[in-house]
Write an enzyme that holds these catalytic residues in place. Structure first.
Site, short mmCIF file in Angstrom:
data_model
loop_
_atom_site.label_atom_id
_atom_site.label_comp_id
_atom_site.label_asym_id
_atom_site.label_seq_id
_atom_site.Cartn_x
_atom_site.Cartn_y
_atom_site.Cartn_z
N ARG A 142 0.79 -1.22 0.00
CA ARG A 142 0.00 0.00 0.00
C ARG A 142 0.84 1.29 0.00
NH1 ARG A 142 -2.85 1.26 3.85
NH2 ARG A 142 -4.53 2.28 2.70
N CYS A 200 14.07 -5.44 -3.76
CA CYS A 200 14.98 -4.73 -4.66
C CYS A 200 14.25 -3.66 -5.47
CB CYS A 200 15.67 -5.73 -5.58
SG CYS A 200 16.87 -6.74 -4.70
#
Length: 451
Positions: free
Chosen positions: A336, A367
């Site tokens: 979110r 990453c």
């Protein structure tokens, strides 16, 4: 026990215990991490049940009210059992949610199936499992559902979803009531849809209308007054034009909750007062025959019951800049913040009594530079192995979780009266590859004896 934690953003049972640790549902969260690992989703059963009961009490002044939990927020078989026990229905939006509820033994006659692109397989599942209502979203679905119902020699009770043309002050991605929306019939299309139901789709029975204006809504008075006025007027017009007395009005959900100290949403009792006042007024004004009122709370019924526990790993001080602390989760278990800049509050759960001494940014382990859970939060000095508890993660965290970077999804536990139980097992590496297939022409030498 020591000081009670601020209840506006935390589960009802959250306290700081004699060890200076956060405790939820009678369970020390540090012990929960030792037992189940991290990241870990934790749900407080008392908070979930209290929300269900408060919603029922808030709307009790109108006796013919159905409260449907919006399953997309978070659904497991265990949660379906809780909502069944508390007397709520379900708003389901996929075959997977229907199947979860079915396997849990949920009474699916209390379920309503929403969604803008339901497949024929999902509609068949809904009929076969006894889902109570289907909310039809468009002309394609009208024809498809009638065909499926005809093949099964049954009649399906339906609502038509409409776009009421109401804008609310929330994030663009979670507005659903504006005219430019992927959801629902435009009001100018209603007459055509109803004529098709009357003249061609004999296996469909129209019983009501559904409208939903968005999510995480704080400003309730004008939007819900406008919404109920628009839908009630359509009830009267449909009665006049088509001689159909609709019996169900679904006004959706959307009530906001407190994610951080600056949020100040209305309570579910204030929401009920606004909705019921407008509903009763419109019933009288448009001479409606006291239709069933349906609401669909999701986030406001489940979010505050859930917290996520992380373990601190590395740290980085940018010269003359931010200090980052990295945890063992992030955007794959809570997308979110990356999706729509959602904000959260957190504490160091094993140092819950300690004073904040530094401002840090809490980064995830994935990453992506955008994998930031909380920017610039004040915490006590942290070190590797500390447990961070992020509050209000009960909605749209696990349900949106992914295996990005091929990281297994976390476990979830439910706590109550000092007991903890797994409701979702932690995924393993074998879970990650269980659906992988390697064509013979691509197969390579299998590893020997390492794992």
């Amino acid at each position: 026990m020591k000081n009670t934690v601020n209840q506006s953003i935390m589960p009802k049972t959250a306290v700081i215990n004699e060890n200076g640790h956060l405790q939820v549902g009678g369970c020390d969260v540090v012990d929960l991490v030792e037992k189940y690992g991290s990241p870990l989703y934790v749900y407080d059963e008392e908070t979930v049940r209290s929300a269900c009961r408060e919603y029922k009490e808030a709307f009790s002044a109108y006796p013919d009210t159905k409260i449907l939990y919006a399953s997309k927020a978070f659904l497991t078989q265990a949660m379906a059992c809780i909502f069944a026990q508390e007397g709520l229905g379900l708003d389901v939006v996929s075959g997977g949610e229907i199947y979860t509820a079915y396997k849990a033994g949920f009474p699916l006659e209390r379920a309503y199936f929403n969604g803008n692109n339901k497949s024929s397989e999902e509609l068949e599942l809904a009929i076969d499992t006894g889902v109570g209502r289907v909310t039809v979203d468009n002309f394609f679905e009208l024809a498809l559902l009638d065909s499926v119902a005809k093949s099964k020699e049954t009649t399906v009770k339906i609502l038509l979803r409409i776009t009421p043309g109401i804008d609310v002050h929330t994030h663009e991605y979670i507005k659903t009531g504006t005219l430019d929306s992927k959801f629902g019939f435009d009001m100018t299309q209603l007459d055509e849809a109803i004529e098709l139901i009357k003249e061609e789709y004999s296996n469909l029975e129209l019983v009501g209308l559904h409208a939903h204006i968005g999510s995480q809504i704080f400003e309730i008075a004008q939007p819900y007054n406008d919404l109920i006025e628009v839908v009630s007027k359509q009830f009267a017009l449909i009665r006049e034009k088509h001689n159909i007395e609709l019996t169900e009005m679904n006004v959706g959900g959307g009530l906001g909750i407190t994610y951080t100290q600056v949020d100040n949403p209305p309570s579910m009792f204030e929401l009920a007062e606004v909705i019921l006042k407008a509903f009763n007024k419109c019933n009288e004004e448009y001479k409606l025959n006291s239709p069933t009122l349906i609401i669909e709370p999701g986030r406001s019924a489940i979010c505050t019951s859930g917290v996520t526990l992380y373990t601190v790993g590395s740290a980085k001080q940018v010269p003359e800049g931010r200090k980052y602390i990295a945890v063992d989760g992030g955007m794959a278990d809570n997308p979110r913040p990356s999706m729509y800049q959602a904000k959260y509050h957190a504490i160091v759960a094993n140092k819950a009594n300690e004073t904040a001494t530094e401002t840090v940014t809490m980064a995830g382990r994935y990453c992506e530079s955008g994998d930031i859970l909380i920017r610039d939060i004040e915490l006590p000095e942290t070190e590797a192995g500390d447990i961070i508890c992020v509050f209000n993660t009960g909605a749209y965290n696990y349900s949106m979780a992914s295996n990005y970077n091929r990281v297994p999804r976390p476990a979830a536990v439910i706590v109550e009266n000092a007991n903890s139980d797994i409701i979702i097992e932690r995924e393993s590496y074998d879970n990650l590859i269980c659906l992988d297939k390697v064509p013979q022409r691509l197969s390579c030498k299998k590893p020997e004896g390492v794992l």
